[in-house]
Scaffold this motif. Structure first.
Motif, mmCIF file in Angstrom:
data_model
loop_
_atom_site.group_PDB
_atom_site.id
_atom_site.type_symbol
_atom_site.label_atom_id
_atom_site.label_comp_id
_atom_site.label_asym_id
_atom_site.label_seq_id
_atom_site.Cartn_x
_atom_site.Cartn_y
_atom_site.Cartn_z
ATOM 1 N N ARG A 65 -5.631 -3.694 -3.734
ATOM 2 C CA ARG A 65 -5.139 -2.353 -4.061
ATOM 3 C C ARG A 65 -3.935 -2.461 -5.008
ATOM 4 O O ARG A 65 -3.031 -3.268 -4.786
ATOM 5 C CB ARG A 65 -4.705 -1.611 -2.794
ATOM 6 C CG ARG A 65 -5.842 -1.198 -1.881
ATOM 7 C CD ARG A 65 -5.294 -0.391 -0.709
ATOM 8 N NE ARG A 65 -6.335 -0.047 0.242
ATOM 9 C CZ ARG A 65 -7.102 1.033 0.168
ATOM 10 N NH1 ARG A 65 -6.925 1.887 -0.843
ATOM 11 N NH2 ARG A 65 -8.025 1.272 1.067
ATOM 12 N N ARG A 66 -3.928 -1.605 -6.020
ATOM 13 C CA ARG A 66 -2.773 -1.427 -6.906
ATOM 14 C C ARG A 66 -2.422 0.055 -6.863
ATOM 15 O O ARG A 66 -2.860 0.849 -7.707
ATOM 16 C CB ARG A 66 -3.104 -1.867 -8.335
ATOM 17 C CG ARG A 66 -3.473 -3.331 -8.481
ATOM 18 C CD ARG A 66 -2.295 -4.239 -8.224
ATOM 19 N NE ARG A 66 -2.614 -5.644 -8.491
ATOM 20 C CZ ARG A 66 -1.809 -6.650 -8.235
ATOM 21 N NH1 ARG A 66 -0.627 -6.407 -7.685
ATOM 22 N NH2 ARG A 66 -2.175 -7.879 -8.500
ATOM 23 N N ASP A 67 -1.660 0.443 -5.853
ATOM 24 C CA ASP A 67 -1.372 1.858 -5.650
ATOM 25 C C ASP A 67 -0.244 2.328 -6.560
ATOM 26 O O ASP A 67 0.735 1.601 -6.812
ATOM 27 C CB ASP A 67 -0.993 2.109 -4.186
ATOM 28 C CG ASP A 67 -2.196 2.010 -3.259
ATOM 29 O OD1 ASP A 67 -3.323 2.099 -3.778
ATOM 30 O OD2 ASP A 67 -2.009 1.834 -2.042
ATOM 31 N N ARG B 99 -14.083 5.175 1.992
ATOM 32 C CA ARG B 99 -12.734 4.679 2.294
ATOM 33 C C ARG B 99 -12.787 3.535 3.306
ATOM 34 O O ARG B 99 -12.039 2.552 3.201
ATOM 35 C CB ARG B 99 -11.875 5.831 2.826
ATOM 36 C CG ARG B 99 -11.385 6.776 1.734
ATOM 37 C CD ARG B 99 -10.267 7.670 2.253
ATOM 38 N NE ARG B 99 -10.778 8.632 3.219
ATOM 39 C CZ ARG B 99 -11.189 9.859 2.883
ATOM 40 N NH1 ARG B 99 -11.170 10.241 1.619
ATOM 41 N NH2 ARG B 99 -11.626 10.689 3.815
ATOM 42 N N PRO C 19 0.822 -1.213 0.000
ATOM 43 C CA PRO C 19 0.000 0.000 0.000
ATOM 44 C C PRO C 19 0.857 1.265 0.000
ATOM 45 O O PRO C 19 2.018 1.272 0.424
ATOM 46 C CB PRO C 19 -0.813 -0.120 1.295
ATOM 47 C CG PRO C 19 -0.705 -1.542 1.705
ATOM 48 C CD PRO C 19 0.597 -2.031 1.202
ATOM 49 N N VAL D 94 -11.008 -4.878 0.876
ATOM 50 C CA VAL D 94 -9.629 -5.361 0.726
ATOM 51 C C VAL D 94 -9.322 -6.408 1.787
ATOM 52 O O VAL D 94 -8.718 -7.455 1.510
ATOM 53 C CB VAL D 94 -8.642 -4.179 0.811
ATOM 54 C CG1 VAL D 94 -7.200 -4.686 0.866
ATOM 55 C CG2 VAL D 94 -8.818 -3.254 -0.382
ATOM 56 N N ARG E 149 -5.065 7.337 -8.276
ATOM 57 C CA ARG E 149 -5.618 6.302 -9.156
ATOM 58 C C ARG E 149 -5.708 6.860 -10.569
ATOM 59 O O ARG E 149 -6.402 7.854 -10.797
ATOM 60 C CB ARG E 149 -7.009 5.865 -8.676
ATOM 61 C CG ARG E 149 -7.029 5.328 -7.261
ATOM 62 C CD ARG E 149 -8.455 5.071 -6.797
ATOM 63 N NE ARG E 149 -8.510 5.054 -5.324
ATOM 64 C CZ ARG E 149 -9.568 5.367 -4.623
ATOM 65 N NH1 ARG E 149 -10.677 5.755 -5.246
ATOM 66 N NH2 ARG E 149 -9.525 5.337 -3.308
ATOM 67 N N PHE F 83 -7.970 -0.317 -8.098
ATOM 68 C CA PHE F 83 -8.417 -1.521 -7.405
ATOM 69 C C PHE F 83 -8.579 -2.644 -8.425
ATOM 70 O O PHE F 83 -9.243 -2.471 -9.453
ATOM 71 C CB PHE F 83 -9.750 -1.289 -6.688
ATOM 72 C CG PHE F 83 -9.663 -0.277 -5.589
ATOM 73 C CD1 PHE F 83 -9.139 -0.623 -4.356
ATOM 74 C CD2 PHE F 83 -10.098 1.022 -5.779
ATOM 75 C CE1 PHE F 83 -9.053 0.297 -3.336
ATOM 76 C CE2 PHE F 83 -10.020 1.951 -4.770
ATOM 77 C CZ PHE F 83 -9.483 1.597 -3.543
#
Length: 437
Positions: free
Chosen positions: A115-117, A101, A9, A108, A123, A139
């Motif tokens: 999550r793909r931060d 949030r 994250p 998650v 994003r 996401f």
């Protein structure tokens, strides 16, 4: 298809083992062509008690799915969506961003999204010159694709449990009505016993049940009510037999033969047969005369009761309900249903019901047709019929239409499960004989 890379994250959010397991589980070790995203979402709505998510979290997931442009979640597509919190709030019916949030974090943690931060925590997506999506941060919906079978099995278990609880409640309601009326009958007929104490015990059983009982509590109450019902019925039957043995029916009736009858034997036989068919409860209280030539009952005051034939069948014959068969017989006749059980084997009716719900979805039997069949045939008999349909699916063009037709025939009393099971048993035996030869 997404790169199988474990990411962490952004910012101060810590990395946990649950996140790592969720990302590794999202890897597609087995090829899955595609899954309808809305079908998976409906299954999630059913299975939410087992997954530990709330309806608000599902509303956020629904908004996320709406940003994925295709209906099918496929292995060969990029499954990352990247809406902002403001866009998510609009599609989640104005939900506050702080609430969004919180529910995203719950999704998650449940392992439904990953999550793909990006390096800066935003994003967004990068596209090629041709306009194709090259790299996206947001996401990933890949866990929904990889856990599709698990989610469907959980949903089937929840549905089977709900149907089982519904059947338990129906049986308890019937037993409550029957026990209350049987106790009232025993008090009116002055049957030997302390029936006020029995009534108090019965009320204690009912009042001790909580407002939202569990399945185990319902099963325990059903078992106790069954025993109480059986005991009361046995005592009433014993009292009725004792009363019948002590009564002399010939003191209450008078037999007058008609000298104009064509057959003396017939005039003597008919009153005896009438006497055999009348029970103590059905016997009229007034003195009656049986006329042999007209086969009618005439009261002493001259009134006539129509429809009472001496040699007719009892017009109060009840509707013959659909007969249930043992579970092991059903499994021997329909062995293919075992492969669809969530536990891999069928050891009780609950397992068969759960497997039949999965098969219902596979055979595209509509929920309306299934619900109607459960109401008419019963939950266990409906599961048996679906197992039989699966066993002969190659010979049935439309499983839904076939089930609806069987339901209509059951309502008319024209259908029985026995011949269907016997036919399948013979077919299985013939197939085994051919294999051994």
């Amino acid at each position: 298809m997404e790169a199988e890379y474990v990411t962490t994250p952004f910012g101060r959010r810590p990395m946990t083992l649950a996140m790592l397991v969720a990302q590794r589980r999202a890897r597609h070790d087995e090829t899955v062509k595609s899954v309808d995203k809305w079908k998976i979402y409906r299954a999630l709505c059913e299975a939410k008690p087992h997954l530990g998510i709330t309806d608000r979290a599902l509303a956020v997931l629904n908004a996320l799915l709406s940003f994925y442009p295709k209906i099918e979640l496929s292995d060969d597509a990029n499954l990352i969506v990247f809406p902002s919190n403001a866009q998510l709030s609009l599609r989640a019916h104005g939900m506050a961003e702080q609430t969004i949030r919180r529910h995203l974090a719950a999704l998650v943690e449940a392992g439904l999204i990953v999550r793909r931060d990006s390096p800066n925590g935003k994003r967004y997506a990068r596209r090629t010159r041709a306009g194709d999506l090259h790299q996206a941060y947001g996401f990933s919906l890949a866990p929904l694709l990889s856990r599709a079978d698990e989610i469907e099995h959980l949903a089937a278990e929840v549905v089977a449990e709900r149907l089982h609880v519904q059947a338990l409640r129906e049986r308890i309601s019937l037993l409550r009505r029957d026990v209350a009326k049987l106790i009232e009958t025993a008090i009116i007929e002055a049957v030997t016993g302390d029936w006020n104490a029995v009534l108090c015990g019965f009320r204690h059983l009912i009042d001790s049940l909580p407002r939202s009982p569990s399945m185990a509590e319902l099963e325990l109450l059903l078992q106790k009510l069954d025993l109480l019902h059986l005991e009361i019925v046995n005592r009433l039957e014993k009292h009725a037999k004792t009363k019948n043995l002590s009564a002399n029916h010939y003191q209450n009736e008078r037999h007058i033969q008609n000298s104009d009858s064509e057959s003396i034997i017939e005039s003597e036989a008919q009153p005896v047969e009438r006497h055999a068919t009348l029970s103590t409860a059905d016997r009229p209280s007034k003195t009656q005369v049986i006329h042999p030539s007209e086969n009618k009952i005439i009261q002493r005051n001259g009134e006539q009761e129509p429809g009472n034939q001496v040699r007719g069948k009892d017009v109060r014959e009840g509707y013959s309900s659909l007969k249930a068969f043992p579970l092991d017989l059903v499994i021997r006749a329909c062995p293919e249903i075992t492969a669809y059980s969530p536990s891999g084997q069928i050891s009780n009716w609950r397992d068969l019901t759960a497997a039949s719900i999965i098969v219902r979805t596979m055979l595209e039997i509509g929920p309306g047709a299934h619900q109607k069949a459960c109401e008419v045939m019963g939950v266990e008999n409906t599961a048996t019929v679906i197992a039989c349909i699966l066993q002969r699916t190659s010979q049935i063009k439309s499983a839904g239409a076939y089930l609806r037709d069987l339901t209509r025939r059951t309502e008319k009393g024209e259908f029985a499960i026995g011949p269907m099971l016997m036919s399948l048993l013979r077919a299985n035996a013939e197939a085994d004989t051919r294999k051994s030869a």
